[in-house]
Scaffold this motif. Structure first.
Motif, PDB file in Angstrom:
ATOM      1  N   HIS A 103       0.889  -1.134  -0.188  1.00 40.20           N
ATOM      2  CA  HIS A 103      -0.056   0.010  -0.016  1.00 40.20           C
ATOM      3  C   HIS A 103       0.697   1.246  -0.172  1.00 40.20           C
ATOM      4  CE1 HIS A 103      -3.546  -2.504   0.329  1.00 40.20           C
ATOM      5  NE2 HIS A 103      -3.530  -2.533   1.549  1.00 40.20           N
ATOM      6  N   SER A 104       1.970   1.149   0.818  1.00 42.55           N
ATOM      7  CA  SER A 104       2.892   2.358   0.856  1.00 42.55           C
ATOM      8  C   SER A 104       3.266   2.506  -0.578  1.00 42.55           C
ATOM      9  CB  SER A 104       4.010   2.153   2.066  1.00 42.55           C
ATOM     10  OG  SER A 104       3.450   2.225   3.165  1.00 42.55           O
ATOM     11  N   ARG A 155       1.046   4.090  -2.795  1.00 37.38           N
ATOM     12  CA  ARG A 155       0.862   5.712  -2.525  1.00 37.38           C
ATOM     13  C   ARG A 155       2.171   6.248  -2.752  1.00 37.38           C
ATOM     14  NH1 ARG A 155      -1.465   3.178   2.024  1.00 37.38           N
ATOM     15  NH2 ARG A 155       0.211   3.670   3.202  1.00 37.38           N
TER      16      ARG A 155
END
Length: 76
Positions: A14-15, A18
């Motif tokens: 997820h990081s 993003r």
């Protein structure tokens, strides 16, 4: 342990999605010294560096002595 690794992998993905560095943990000013020590131990484990016995003893002693101390900017 497997579920913790899977959760870490999901958070890292997820990081990356993003476009943020997955290795950077956000540290809150409400974190206690003990929680920061725990974060350090987790980070070492994530990169495959187990604590040596002396390191573990020092960190345990610091947690016992200072664990409830909050990180307060500007306070010494």
């Amino acid at each position: 342990m497997k579920s913790a690794a899977e959760e870490w992998a999901r958070n890292a993905e997820h990081s990356i999605d993003r476009e943020t560095d997955p290795s950077i943990h956000k540290i809150s000013h409400k974190d206690t010294f003990a929680s920061l020590i725990d974060l350090h131990i987790e980070d070492l484990g994530a990169v495959g560096k187990p604590l040596r016995r002396s390191q573990e003893a020092v960190l345990r002693r610091l947690k016992d002595d200072l664990g409830d101390t909050l990180d307060r900017p500007g306070k010494a």
